[in-house]
Design a protein around this motif. Structure first.
Motif, short mmCIF file in Angstrom:
data_model
loop_
_atom_site.label_atom_id
_atom_site.label_comp_id
_atom_site.label_asym_id
_atom_site.label_seq_id
_atom_site.Cartn_x
_atom_site.Cartn_y
_atom_site.Cartn_z
N PRO A 108 24.91 -94.50 -32.06
CA PRO A 108 23.56 -94.38 -31.49
C PRO A 108 22.49 -94.76 -32.51
O PRO A 108 22.67 -94.61 -33.72
CB PRO A 108 23.46 -92.88 -31.14
CG PRO A 108 24.86 -92.38 -31.12
CD PRO A 108 25.62 -93.22 -32.09
N ASP A 109 21.38 -95.25 -31.99
CA ASP A 109 20.19 -95.57 -32.79
C ASP A 109 20.49 -96.58 -33.89
O ASP A 109 20.03 -96.46 -35.02
CB ASP A 109 19.59 -94.28 -33.36
CG ASP A 109 19.25 -93.28 -32.25
OD1 ASP A 109 18.51 -93.65 -31.33
OD2 ASP A 109 19.78 -92.15 -32.29
N THR A 110 21.29 -97.58 -33.53
CA THR A 110 21.57 -98.70 -34.42
C THR A 110 21.41 -100.00 -33.64
O THR A 110 21.29 -99.99 -32.41
CB THR A 110 23.00 -98.64 -35.01
OG1 THR A 110 23.94 -98.66 -33.94
CG2 THR A 110 23.21 -97.38 -35.83
N THR A 111 21.39 -101.12 -34.35
CA THR A 111 21.26 -102.43 -33.71
C THR A 111 22.45 -103.30 -34.08
O THR A 111 22.84 -103.38 -35.24
CB THR A 111 19.95 -103.13 -34.13
OG1 THR A 111 18.83 -102.33 -33.73
CG2 THR A 111 19.83 -104.50 -33.48
N GLU A 120 20.23 -102.96 -29.13
CA GLU A 120 19.76 -101.73 -29.77
C GLU A 120 20.21 -100.54 -28.94
O GLU A 120 19.98 -100.49 -27.73
CB GLU A 120 18.23 -101.79 -29.84
CG GLU A 120 17.58 -100.75 -30.68
CD GLU A 120 16.07 -100.96 -30.79
OE1 GLU A 120 15.42 -100.18 -31.50
OE2 GLU A 120 15.55 -101.90 -30.14
N SER A 121 20.88 -99.58 -29.57
CA SER A 121 21.33 -98.38 -28.87
C SER A 121 20.37 -97.23 -29.13
O SER A 121 19.76 -97.13 -30.19
CB SER A 121 22.74 -98.00 -29.33
OG SER A 121 22.73 -97.68 -30.71
N PHE A 122 20.25 -96.34 -28.13
CA PHE A 122 19.41 -95.15 -28.33
C PHE A 122 19.99 -93.98 -27.54
O PHE A 122 20.49 -94.14 -26.43
CB PHE A 122 17.95 -95.41 -27.94
CG PHE A 122 17.74 -95.95 -26.55
CD1 PHE A 122 17.53 -95.08 -25.48
CD2 PHE A 122 17.74 -97.32 -26.31
CE1 PHE A 122 17.32 -95.57 -24.20
CE2 PHE A 122 17.53 -97.81 -25.02
CZ PHE A 122 17.32 -96.93 -23.97
N SER A 123 19.94 -92.81 -28.14
CA SER A 123 20.49 -91.60 -27.52
C SER A 123 19.59 -91.10 -26.40
O SER A 123 18.36 -91.23 -26.46
CB SER A 123 20.63 -90.49 -28.57
OG SER A 123 21.51 -90.88 -29.60
N GLN A 132 24.36 -92.79 -24.58
CA GLN A 132 23.37 -93.70 -25.17
C GLN A 132 23.15 -94.87 -24.22
O GLN A 132 24.04 -95.26 -23.47
CB GLN A 132 23.82 -94.21 -26.53
CG GLN A 132 25.01 -95.15 -26.53
CD GLN A 132 25.45 -95.56 -27.93
OE1 GLN A 132 25.14 -94.92 -28.93
NE2 GLN A 132 26.19 -96.66 -28.01
N HIS A 155 10.64 -90.38 -29.12
CA HIS A 155 11.41 -91.35 -29.91
C HIS A 155 11.94 -92.47 -29.00
O HIS A 155 11.83 -93.66 -29.35
CB HIS A 155 12.57 -90.66 -30.61
CG HIS A 155 13.52 -91.61 -31.27
ND1 HIS A 155 13.20 -92.29 -32.44
CD2 HIS A 155 14.77 -92.02 -30.93
CE1 HIS A 155 14.21 -93.07 -32.79
NE2 HIS A 155 15.18 -92.93 -31.89
N VAL A 156 12.50 -92.10 -27.85
CA VAL A 156 13.01 -93.11 -26.92
C VAL A 156 11.85 -93.96 -26.40
O VAL A 156 11.95 -95.19 -26.33
CB VAL A 156 13.79 -92.47 -25.76
CG1 VAL A 156 14.07 -93.49 -24.67
CG2 VAL A 156 15.10 -91.87 -26.28
N THR A 159 11.01 -96.50 -28.85
CA THR A 159 12.07 -97.50 -28.97
C THR A 159 11.98 -98.55 -27.88
O THR A 159 12.26 -99.74 -28.11
CB THR A 159 13.46 -96.82 -28.93
OG1 THR A 159 13.55 -95.89 -30.01
CG2 THR A 159 14.58 -97.85 -29.04
#
Length: 267
Positions: A108-111, A120-123, A132, A155-156, A159
């Motif tokens: 999560p939270d990486t590209t 790009e991943s996001f939780s 995610q 945060h999301v 993003t």
């Protein structure tokens, strides 16, 4: 235009979810929540073949998102499957054997950079092991998928802000859910912070994140029991229009279906 970012929502809803994304170098799926045969048929309906798909990104382990993950991986050896550790562990034996060389960890939270496509991943907040979702970037364009979350954090929002297109959750109409046949614990789960966004929640999120680049918003993951396509569309349109957003002028609101692919749109 041939090498631009293209998207088709193959299926979206409480019964199954699959999205197709294409660039000049890559053809990828997000989730595989229907049977392998149905996904192949939906691909054919937009003139595409699973034989050309090189990556599958899994959001979480619930059946309406991972049903055919193992089937497609075994049928198409070229397919690289991406999920985080929590999701891989939770899918476990539910998806059967997947070859080691096809299994990829995507935290999560990486590209992740795949040639001409950055992912790009996001939780998110959902009652799954480690859910995610993803934002796809190509040639200055971006497409965001956000469903299966009980709320959207700052945060999301940061993003995913000002993407060119969104697939945004509008899972339920609040009154239909409250008056419907679901058990009270299930209603509480859906309404909770680890549940799903209502039509109103989806509209509020869109008003918080859309920007000048945003041209298309797909309304997604509608509940078969607790929503109606026309009601979701009307609710979102009304709320956004009342807040002076240019629905139908600055951007389009587009419906999705649980078993029929959208057009293949150039983003």
């Amino acid at each position: 235009m041939n090498d631009g970012l293209k998207v088709s929502i193959l299926a979206s809803g409480s019964t199954g979810n699959v999205t197709y994304i294409e660039t000049g170098q890559h053809k990828v799926l997000v989730d595989a929540g229907l049977s392998g045969k149905k996904i192949e048929a939906l691909m054919a309906s937009i003139g595409k073949s699973m034989s050309d798909v090189d990556a599958l990104f899994v959001t979480h382990e619930h059946s309406d998102h991972r049903k055919a993950v193992g089937i497609l991986a075994r049928r198409y050896p070229q397919l690289n499957v991406y999920a985080n550790k929590g999701t891989w562990d939770a899918m476990g034996t539910k998806i059967g054997e997947v070859a080691t060389e096809q299994k990829n960890l995507f935290a999560p939270d990486t590209t992740l950079s795949l040639g001409d496509l950055d992912v790009e991943s996001f939780s998110v907040s959902h009652d799954a092991a480690e859910p995610q979702f993803y934002s796809f970037h190509h040639a200055g364009k971006s497409f965001v998928i956000l469903t299966d979350t009980g709320y959207v954090s700052e945060h999301v929002e940061g993003t995913i802000k000002d993407a060119d297109a969104y697939l945004m959750e509008c899972n339920h109409d609040l009154e239909m859910l409250r008056q419907g046949s679901y058990s009270w614990p299930l209603k509480q789960r859906i309404l909770g912070e680890r549940g799903h966004l209502s039509n109103e929640d989806g509209a509020e999120t869109m008003m918080d994140v859309l920007g000048n680049h945003t041209k298309r918003i797909f309304l997604g993951h509608l509940s078969q029991e607790n929503n109606i396509k026309s009601l979701a569309h009307l609710t979102v349109t009304s709320m956004m229009t009342n807040h002076d957003y240019g629905v139908g002028h600055d951007f389009q609101l587009l419906d999705t279906d649980p078993d029929k692919a959208s057009d293949l749109y150039a983003i």
